[in-house]
Design a protein around this motif. Structure first.
Motif, PDB file in Angstrom:
ATOM      1  N   LEU A 110       1.022  -0.925   0.062  1.00  0.00           N
ATOM      2  CA  LEU A 110      -0.560   0.175   0.107  1.00  0.00           C
ATOM      3  C   LEU A 110       0.552   0.915   0.194  1.00  0.00           C
ATOM      4  N   TYR A 111       1.950   1.663   0.449  1.00  0.00           N
ATOM      5  CA  TYR A 111       2.635   2.997   1.529  1.00  0.00           C
ATOM      6  C   TYR A 111       3.048   3.429  -0.181  1.00  0.00           C
ATOM      7  N   PRO A 112       4.485   2.464  -0.658  1.00  0.00           N
ATOM      8  CA  PRO A 112       5.316   3.384  -1.815  1.00  0.00           C
ATOM      9  C   PRO A 112       4.344   3.862  -2.880  1.00  0.00           C
ATOM     10  N   ALA A 113       3.873   3.489  -3.268  1.00  0.00           N
ATOM     11  CA  ALA A 113       2.665   3.878  -4.385  1.00  0.00           C
ATOM     12  C   ALA A 113       1.662   5.291  -3.818  1.00  0.00           C
ATOM     13  N   TYR A 114       1.307   5.404  -2.113  1.00  0.00           N
ATOM     14  CA  TYR A 114       0.481   5.836  -2.140  1.00  0.00           C
ATOM     15  C   TYR A 114       1.561   7.130  -1.686  1.00  0.00           C
ATOM     16  N   TRP A 115       2.897   7.289  -1.207  1.00  0.00           N
ATOM     17  CA  TRP A 115       3.360   8.214  -0.914  1.00  0.00           C
ATOM     18  C   TRP A 115       4.417   8.960  -1.905  1.00  0.00           C
ATOM     19  N   LEU A 116       3.616   7.990  -2.881  1.00  0.00           N
ATOM     20  CA  LEU A 116       4.254   8.949  -4.696  1.00  0.00           C
ATOM     21  C   LEU A 116       2.940   9.994  -4.240  1.00  0.00           C
TER      22      LEU A 116
ATOM     23  N   TRP B 226       7.986   0.055 -11.613  1.00  0.00           N
ATOM     24  CA  TRP B 226       9.306   0.914 -11.117  1.00  0.00           C
ATOM     25  C   TRP B 226       9.034   1.759  -9.773  1.00  0.00           C
ATOM     26  N   ILE B 227       8.570   1.745  -9.393  1.00  0.00           N
ATOM     27  CA  ILE B 227       7.911   1.725  -7.408  1.00  0.00           C
ATOM     28  C   ILE B 227       6.972   0.237  -6.477  1.00  0.00           C
ATOM     29  N   GLU B 228       5.657   0.073  -7.363  1.00  0.00           N
ATOM     30  CA  GLU B 228       5.052  -0.667  -6.908  1.00  0.00           C
ATOM     31  C   GLU B 228       5.402  -2.302  -6.979  1.00  0.00           C
ATOM     32  N   ALA B 229       5.722  -3.083  -7.769  1.00  0.00           N
ATOM     33  CA  ALA B 229       6.403  -4.273  -8.223  1.00  0.00           C
ATOM     34  C   ALA B 229       7.958  -4.218  -7.467  1.00  0.00           C
ATOM     35  N   PRO B 230       8.620  -3.865  -7.366  1.00  0.00           N
ATOM     36  CA  PRO B 230       9.963  -3.808  -6.298  1.00  0.00           C
ATOM     37  C   PRO B 230       9.588  -3.549  -4.803  1.00  0.00           C
ATOM     38  N   ALA B 231       8.978  -2.679  -4.409  1.00  0.00           N
ATOM     39  CA  ALA B 231       8.019  -2.573  -3.217  1.00  0.00           C
ATOM     40  C   ALA B 231       8.225  -3.725  -2.630  1.00  0.00           C
ATOM     41  N   ILE B 232       6.406  -4.346  -3.630  1.00  0.00           N
ATOM     42  CA  ILE B 232       5.816  -5.900  -3.072  1.00  0.00           C
ATOM     43  C   ILE B 232       7.344  -7.176  -2.970  1.00  0.00           C
ATOM     44  N   ASP B 233       8.360  -6.674  -4.140  1.00  0.00           N
ATOM     45  CA  ASP B 233       9.328  -7.810  -4.508  1.00  0.00           C
ATOM     46  C   ASP B 233      10.111  -7.761  -2.863  1.00  0.00           C
ATOM     47  N   LEU B 234      10.837  -6.628  -2.773  1.00  0.00           N
ATOM     48  CA  LEU B 234      11.548  -6.153  -1.363  1.00  0.00           C
ATOM     49  C   LEU B 234      10.541  -6.538  -0.269  1.00  0.00           C
ATOM     50  N   GLY B 235       9.032  -6.659   0.062  1.00  0.00           N
ATOM     51  CA  GLY B 235       8.527  -6.638   0.985  1.00  0.00           C
ATOM     52  C   GLY B 235       8.631  -7.982   1.124  1.00  0.00           C
ATOM     53  N   ARG B 236       8.900  -9.240   0.355  1.00  0.00           N
ATOM     54  CA  ARG B 236       8.778 -10.449   0.566  1.00  0.00           C
ATOM     55  C   ARG B 236      10.293 -11.571   0.738  1.00  0.00           C
ATOM     56  N   THR B 237      10.527 -10.027   0.323  1.00  0.00           N
ATOM     57  CA  THR B 237      12.197 -10.723   0.416  1.00  0.00           C
ATOM     58  C   THR B 237      12.608 -10.559   1.869  1.00  0.00           C
ATOM     59  N   ILE B 238      12.051  -9.242   2.657  1.00  0.00           N
ATOM     60  CA  ILE B 238      12.626  -8.948   3.970  1.00  0.00           C
ATOM     61  C   ILE B 238      11.434 -10.044   5.128  1.00  0.00           C
ATOM     62  N   THR B 239      10.271 -10.281   4.067  1.00  0.00           N
ATOM     63  CA  THR B 239       9.434 -11.648   5.027  1.00  0.00           C
ATOM     64  C   THR B 239      10.325 -12.798   4.842  1.00  0.00           C
ATOM     65  N   ARG B 240      10.831 -12.864   3.838  1.00  0.00           N
ATOM     66  CA  ARG B 240      11.631 -14.358   3.505  1.00  0.00           C
ATOM     67  C   ARG B 240      12.845 -14.061   4.622  1.00  0.00           C
ATOM     68  N   ARG B 241      13.966 -13.767   4.932  1.00  0.00           N
ATOM     69  CA  ARG B 241      14.930 -13.329   5.537  1.00  0.00           C
ATOM     70  C   ARG B 241      14.801 -12.555   6.745  1.00  0.00           C
ATOM     71  N   ILE B 242      13.646 -12.243   7.185  1.00  0.00           N
ATOM     72  CA  ILE B 242      13.594 -12.221   8.844  1.00  0.00           C
ATOM     73  C   ILE B 242      12.668 -12.791   9.732  1.00  0.00           C
ATOM     74  N   ILE B 243      11.699 -13.371   8.609  1.00  0.00           N
ATOM     75  CA  ILE B 243      10.401 -13.932   9.516  1.00  0.00           C
ATOM     76  C   ILE B 243      10.213 -15.653   9.007  1.00  0.00           C
ATOM     77  N   GLU B 244      10.865 -15.919   7.863  1.00  0.00           N
ATOM     78  CA  GLU B 244      10.810 -17.619   7.412  1.00  0.00           C
ATOM     79  C   GLU B 244      12.294 -18.043   7.369  1.00  0.00           C
ATOM     80  N   GLN B 245      13.338 -17.233   8.011  1.00  0.00           N
ATOM     81  CA  GLN B 245      14.626 -17.686   7.864  1.00  0.00           C
ATOM     82  C   GLN B 245      14.484 -19.216   9.404  1.00  0.00           C
ATOM     83  N   PRO B 246      14.426 -19.845   8.740  1.00  0.00           N
ATOM     84  CA  PRO B 246      15.236 -21.516   9.709  1.00  0.00           C
ATOM     85  C   PRO B 246      15.814 -21.049  11.291  1.00  0.00           C
TER      86      PRO B 246
END
Length: 370
Positions: free
Chosen positions: A90-96, A335-355
């Motif tokens: 929601l927020y990155p595109a909204y902030w733009l 340039w905004i939405e898709a990279p932000a969504i991917d970043l969110g998924r990356t953060i989730t994988r590294r911080i939360i889903e990391q074994p």
């Protein structure tokens, strides 16, 4: 979790419908175009149909159909994963959209910018503290945030997939809408009737998903109960809340038709006539940016139109606005939405889903570490 392309298509069509409704409203207000017949037909339709609200109501149903299931994705910390996902969605595109809205709707229009306008809007919680939306349609995003909180609360209690709890919550929201409508009628003051009514539509969408797509036993009866209650409550709420015009050209019959037609169209397009063409699915993917930037693009084109109002037909202006908005939305998504969504998924994988790290085996008794 499988991707529901027909639901993406509904998003795309609804976003375009919002643009059409806003451009038609402008066209009627300025008597756009050389064809009085076009103006008369559009005016007659909009007297009883609010296409913009129909589209927004369908957006609410889409949220109920899709969003709660993000909480059921396998995760060690599903609520945190959900919060991260929703934030970066929601927020990155909204902030733009905020500086764009400020430039076009405030600075360009010569309007004053209150001190709290930008800080409050950055949070997306501005209406909760009585601050104006920079772009008028931000009000729907605040209802989205309330719905997210409601979903999280039900999920945390283990009730988000329990038939009785979802039905009871929906009926509670419907009752709240009726009570607020009654207060609005009695005191003749604006109260947020749309909030519980929108939440009811979202929960109705959830019930529809459980019954039609997930095929959960017993959800057919739940869906019938919720549908019946909502269909019956809408005219009552509309008469009480919108029987008197408080400055927004309110008409109780128009509101009733709006909600009924939105529910019928959503049911048709999600269950019966499923549209899954690539163009429509892509429009669904970029629909959030279409929704956010449509008003900004429209105002820019309104200024470009100055002096030519008498020769530009309403539907030519609507089509040009839609095409320009889709072009802008495609860039924002890329340039905004898709990279932000991917970043969110990356953060989730590294911080939360990391074994969790595997502990080193304890040394055997009687032996020293090498």
């Amino acid at each position: 979790m499988r991707r529901l392309h027909s639901i993406d298509s509904i998003r795309g069509l609804a976003a375009l419908a919002v643009i059409y409704a806003h451009t038609v409203e402008f066209g009627l207000k300025t008597r756009l175009g050389p064809f009085p017949a076009e103006q008369a037909v559009v005016a007659g339709l909009t007297e009883w149909l609010d296409l913009g609200k129909i589209a927004v109501t369908m957006f609410f149903a889409v949220s109920g159909f899709v969003v709660p299931f993000s909480l059921f994705k396998p995760s060690r910390r599903p609520i945190l994963a959900f919060a991260i996902s929703r934030f970066f969605r929601l927020y990155p595109a909204y902030w733009l959209s905020i500086p764009c809205g400020l430039l076009v709707l405030f600075i360009w229009a010569g309007r004053d910018i209150p001190a709290l306008l930008v800080p409050a809007n950055i949070t997306m919680l501005q209406q909760f503290v009585g601050v104006e939306n920079i772009i008028g349609l931000y009000w729907t995003l605040q209802i989205e945030l309330i719905f997210y909180g409601l979903c999280v609360a039900l999920f945390a209690m283990g009730h988000l997939d329990r038939r009785g709890s979802v039905v009871a919550t929906t009926l509670l929201m419907i009752a709240a809408a009726v009570v607020l409508a009654g207060l609005r009628y009695h005191f003749q003051r604006k109260v947020p009737v749309a909030v519980p009514l929108a939440l009811s539509v979202m929960l109705w969408g959830l019930c529809l998903r459980y019954h039609v797509f997930e095929r959960r036993p017993g959800w057919g009866r739940a869906l019938a109960l919720v549908t019946g209650a909502l269909v019956c409550a809408v005219p009552l709420v509309s008469v009480l809340a919108y029987g008197r015009d408080m400055g927004f050209q309110e008409n109780w019959m128009k509101y009733t038709i709006t909600y009924w037609l939105a529910m019928a169209l959503f049911w048709l397009l999600s269950v019966g006539l499923r549209i899954e063409g690539r163009v429509f699915v892509y429009l669904g993917a970029i629909s959030y940016s279409i929704y956010l930037f449509g008003p900004v693009v429209q105002v820019v084109l309104e200024h470009a139109l100055a002096g030519y109002e008498a020769v530009i037909p309403i539907h030519l202006f609507a089509g040009a606005t839609a095409l320009a908005t889709v072009a802008v939305a495609a860039l924002v998504y890329r340039w905004i939405e898709a990279p932000a969504i991917d970043l969110g998924r990356t953060i989730t994988r590294r911080i939360i889903e990391q074994p969790a790290p595997v502990a080193a085996p304890a040394p055997a008794l009687g032996r020293s570490e090498p």
